[in-house]
Write a protein that holds these residues in place. Structure first.
Motif, PDB file in Angstrom:
ATOM      1  N   LEU A 156       0.606  -1.064  -0.054  1.00  0.00           N
ATOM      2  CA  LEU A 156      -0.066   0.009   0.015  1.00  0.00           C
ATOM      3  C   LEU A 156       0.781   1.180  -0.107  1.00  0.00           C
ATOM      4  O   LEU A 156       1.963   1.094   0.392  1.00  0.00           O
ATOM      5  CB  LEU A 156      -1.022   0.097   1.279  1.00  0.00           C
ATOM      6  CG  LEU A 156      -1.844  -0.882   1.617  1.00  0.00           C
ATOM      7  CD1 LEU A 156      -2.373  -0.970   2.831  1.00  0.00           C
ATOM      8  CD2 LEU A 156      -2.892  -1.256   0.384  1.00  0.00           C
ATOM      9  N   GLN A 157       0.323   2.259  -0.686  1.00  0.00           N
ATOM     10  CA  GLN A 157       0.804   3.413  -0.420  1.00  0.00           C
ATOM     11  C   GLN A 157      -0.073   4.715  -0.422  1.00  0.00           C
ATOM     12  O   GLN A 157      -1.480   4.584  -0.906  1.00  0.00           O
ATOM     13  CB  GLN A 157       1.791   3.921  -1.527  1.00  0.00           C
ATOM     14  CG  GLN A 157       3.167   3.439  -1.232  1.00  0.00           C
ATOM     15  CD  GLN A 157       4.540   4.051  -2.338  1.00  0.00           C
ATOM     16  OE1 GLN A 157       3.996   4.402  -3.356  1.00  0.00           O
ATOM     17  NE2 GLN A 157       5.493   3.970  -1.879  1.00  0.00           N
ATOM     18  N   LYS A 158       0.097   5.737   0.714  1.00  0.00           N
ATOM     19  CA  LYS A 158      -0.916   6.945   0.523  1.00  0.00           C
ATOM     20  C   LYS A 158      -0.873   7.517  -0.945  1.00  0.00           C
ATOM     21  O   LYS A 158       0.155   7.866  -1.587  1.00  0.00           O
ATOM     22  CB  LYS A 158      -0.659   7.766   1.473  1.00  0.00           C
ATOM     23  CG  LYS A 158      -1.060   7.298   2.838  1.00  0.00           C
ATOM     24  CD  LYS A 158      -0.813   8.245   4.129  1.00  0.00           C
ATOM     25  CE  LYS A 158      -1.289   7.648   5.573  1.00  0.00           C
ATOM     26  NZ  LYS A 158      -0.207   6.681   6.047  1.00  0.00           N
ATOM     27  N   VAL A 159      -1.934   7.867  -1.544  1.00  0.00           N
ATOM     28  CA  VAL A 159      -2.169   8.655  -2.673  1.00  0.00           C
ATOM     29  C   VAL A 159      -3.044   9.966  -2.609  1.00  0.00           C
ATOM     30  O   VAL A 159      -3.863   9.998  -1.638  1.00  0.00           O
ATOM     31  CB  VAL A 159      -2.819   7.597  -3.777  1.00  0.00           C
ATOM     32  CG1 VAL A 159      -3.189   8.215  -4.995  1.00  0.00           C
ATOM     33  CG2 VAL A 159      -1.977   6.415  -3.779  1.00  0.00           C
ATOM     34  N   ALA A 160      -2.731  10.942  -3.198  1.00  0.00           N
ATOM     35  CA  ALA A 160      -3.311  12.307  -3.338  1.00  0.00           C
ATOM     36  C   ALA A 160      -4.913  11.956  -3.749  1.00  0.00           C
ATOM     37  O   ALA A 160      -5.238  11.014  -4.366  1.00  0.00           O
ATOM     38  CB  ALA A 160      -2.660  12.988  -4.256  1.00  0.00           C
ATOM     39  N   ASP A 161      -5.755  12.747  -3.217  1.00  0.00           N
ATOM     40  CA  ASP A 161      -7.234  12.521  -3.169  1.00  0.00           C
ATOM     41  C   ASP A 161      -7.649  12.409  -4.818  1.00  0.00           C
ATOM     42  O   ASP A 161      -8.341  11.840  -5.132  1.00  0.00           O
ATOM     43  CB  ASP A 161      -7.911  13.598  -2.582  1.00  0.00           C
ATOM     44  CG  ASP A 161      -8.122  13.451  -0.960  1.00  0.00           C
ATOM     45  OD1 ASP A 161      -7.358  12.354  -0.437  1.00  0.00           O
ATOM     46  OD2 ASP A 161      -8.315  14.225  -0.297  1.00  0.00           O
ATOM     47  N   LYS A 162      -7.062  13.405  -5.616  1.00  0.00           N
ATOM     48  CA  LYS A 162      -7.288  13.430  -6.917  1.00  0.00           C
ATOM     49  C   LYS A 162      -6.845  12.456  -7.768  1.00  0.00           C
ATOM     50  O   LYS A 162      -7.315  12.073  -8.964  1.00  0.00           O
ATOM     51  CB  LYS A 162      -6.598  14.665  -7.435  1.00  0.00           C
ATOM     52  CG  LYS A 162      -5.024  14.481  -7.478  1.00  0.00           C
ATOM     53  CD  LYS A 162      -4.746  16.046  -8.249  1.00  0.00           C
ATOM     54  CE  LYS A 162      -3.095  16.132  -8.057  1.00  0.00           C
ATOM     55  NZ  LYS A 162      -2.557  17.117  -8.835  1.00  0.00           N
ATOM     56  N   HIS A 163      -6.093  11.266  -7.295  1.00  0.00           N
ATOM     57  CA  HIS A 163      -5.530  10.206  -8.092  1.00  0.00           C
ATOM     58  C   HIS A 163      -6.249   8.986  -7.338  1.00  0.00           C
ATOM     59  O   HIS A 163      -6.156   7.863  -8.025  1.00  0.00           O
ATOM     60  CB  HIS A 163      -4.195  10.079  -7.909  1.00  0.00           C
ATOM     61  CG  HIS A 163      -3.504  10.979  -8.557  1.00  0.00           C
ATOM     62  ND1 HIS A 163      -3.965  11.468  -9.681  1.00  0.00           N
ATOM     63  CD2 HIS A 163      -2.420  11.885  -7.935  1.00  0.00           C
ATOM     64  CE1 HIS A 163      -2.844  12.690 -10.245  1.00  0.00           C
ATOM     65  NE2 HIS A 163      -2.177  12.793  -9.079  1.00  0.00           N
ATOM     66  N   LEU A 164      -7.126   9.120  -6.390  1.00  0.00           N
ATOM     67  CA  LEU A 164      -7.795   7.513  -5.826  1.00  0.00           C
ATOM     68  C   LEU A 164      -8.772   6.949  -6.922  1.00  0.00           C
ATOM     69  O   LEU A 164      -8.811   5.764  -6.610  1.00  0.00           O
ATOM     70  CB  LEU A 164      -8.387   8.196  -4.581  1.00  0.00           C
ATOM     71  CG  LEU A 164      -7.667   8.443  -3.304  1.00  0.00           C
ATOM     72  CD1 LEU A 164      -8.623   9.005  -2.311  1.00  0.00           C
ATOM     73  CD2 LEU A 164      -6.629   7.624  -2.944  1.00  0.00           C
ATOM     74  N   LYS A 189     -10.890   1.426  -8.380  1.00  0.00           N
ATOM     75  CA  LYS A 189     -11.279   2.698  -8.914  1.00  0.00           C
ATOM     76  C   LYS A 189     -12.618   3.491  -8.428  1.00  0.00           C
ATOM     77  O   LYS A 189     -13.239   3.564  -9.378  1.00  0.00           O
ATOM     78  CB  LYS A 189     -10.999   2.622 -10.493  1.00  0.00           C
ATOM     79  CG  LYS A 189      -9.710   2.199 -11.021  1.00  0.00           C
ATOM     80  CD  LYS A 189      -9.733   1.831 -12.501  1.00  0.00           C
ATOM     81  CE  LYS A 189      -8.269   1.265 -13.110  1.00  0.00           C
ATOM     82  NZ  LYS A 189      -8.195   1.134 -14.363  1.00  0.00           N
ATOM     83  N   PRO A 190     -12.688   3.647  -6.994  1.00  0.00           N
ATOM     84  CA  PRO A 190     -13.810   4.384  -6.512  1.00  0.00           C
ATOM     85  C   PRO A 190     -13.915   5.502  -7.290  1.00  0.00           C
ATOM     86  O   PRO A 190     -13.177   6.518  -7.267  1.00  0.00           O
ATOM     87  CB  PRO A 190     -13.411   4.478  -5.159  1.00  0.00           C
ATOM     88  CG  PRO A 190     -12.045   4.360  -5.109  1.00  0.00           C
ATOM     89  CD  PRO A 190     -11.565   3.372  -5.977  1.00  0.00           C
TER      90      PRO A 190
END
Length: 275
Positions: A156-164, A189-190
């Motif tokens: 896992l890695q934290k991802v910026a909201d715009k890329h979720l 890909k929510p």
């Protein structure tokens, strides 16, 4: 305990068109080597002994790269260029191949490895996601967790909201300890209300019961068989954990990240002058 790995490399690489019409994204050059070679190196350094590559009809360059070129070797010897033979050495791992005849998604590609895997837990490495680290080997981190707990585990890695909306996103209730989370749900890909900002990033250790889950699910996002949907089903009977990877990750299907990785590798090889 984890000696087998799958590298799914059959996709069209549409984000890299028009280049990937003729050159597989897995063969994009990085520091004088194809991208997939960094994935194979990571696997070998983590103790993997057998790799199954899932390829397609247009990926023969990958097969050729991991084959000997007797004509080239003979030419180099005749030209007194034996010092170049080291660059042609093949990795110390058994590599097998099978073809995905139709582009039905990652889950479908993984399902083709059922006989190769047998009853063994196994690794999956996605070849368009490359980690750069001088310390921890991401796959080895997952394998170490499995050795201790014998549970499915995903990078896992934290991802910026715009890329979720571009990733599989996991639901977790709390951090277990360190960088470890227990996974309660996973969504591919929510488009709305992602369950967290923790994205699945291309490395998995799974038990072979994932194959029975793959057989039960229907095509999902993009009308493809999604591995995340099979993991979601597996969670009903089998726990899974997520390990947040500290190493820097590059998605080479994204032009900006590919260029950044090439620059970093070049700088590592040549120092400040290279930069």
């Amino acid at each position: 305990m984890i000696k087998k790995a799958i590298i799914p490399a059959a996709g069209f690489g549409t984000r890299g068109l028009p280049m990937t019409k003729v050159l597989p994204k897995e063969m994009l050059p990085i520091g004088g080597r194809p991208a997939i070679d960094y994935i194979v190196e990571e696997a070998v350094n983590a103790g993997i002994e057998q790799i199954l590559m899932i390829v397609s009809r247009t990926k023969n360059l990958i097969v050729d790269y991991y084959d000997r070129s007797l004509e080239l070797e003979a030419f180099l010897e005749q030209q007194n260029k034996e010092h170049l033979l080291d660059a042609l050495k093949l990795p110390k791992v058994k590599i097998y191949y099978t073809r995905q005849l139709y582009p039905k998604g990652l889950g479908d590609a993984v399902s083709l490895a059922k006989e190769f895997v047998g009853n063994d837990p196994f690794a999956i490495l996605l070849p368009d996601e490359i980690y750069l680290s001088n310390k921890e080997n991401p796959l080895e981190e997952l394998i170490d967790f499995y050795k201790n707990y014998e549970k499915n585990v995903i990078a896992l890695q934290k991802v910026a909201d715009k890329h979720l909306n571009s990733y599989g996103i996991v639901k977790v209730e709390k951090r277990e300890k360190g960088r470890l989370y227990k996974i309660y749900d996973i969504v591919e890909k929510p488009q709305n209300n992602p369950p967290s900002n923790l994205a699945v990033t291309g490395r998995y250790i799974l038990k072979p019961n994932i194959f029975s889950c793959l057989e039960k699910i229907k095509p999902g996002v993009g009308s493809e068989v999604q591995l995340t949907d099979a993991i979601k089903l597996m969670l009903q009977s089998e726990p899974a954990y997520g390990l947040e990877i500290a190493s820097e990750r590059f998605d080479i299907a994204k032009e900006a990240e590919y260029i950044k990785l090439v620059q970093k590798i070049y700088t590592l090889k040549h120092g400040e002058q290279g930069e």
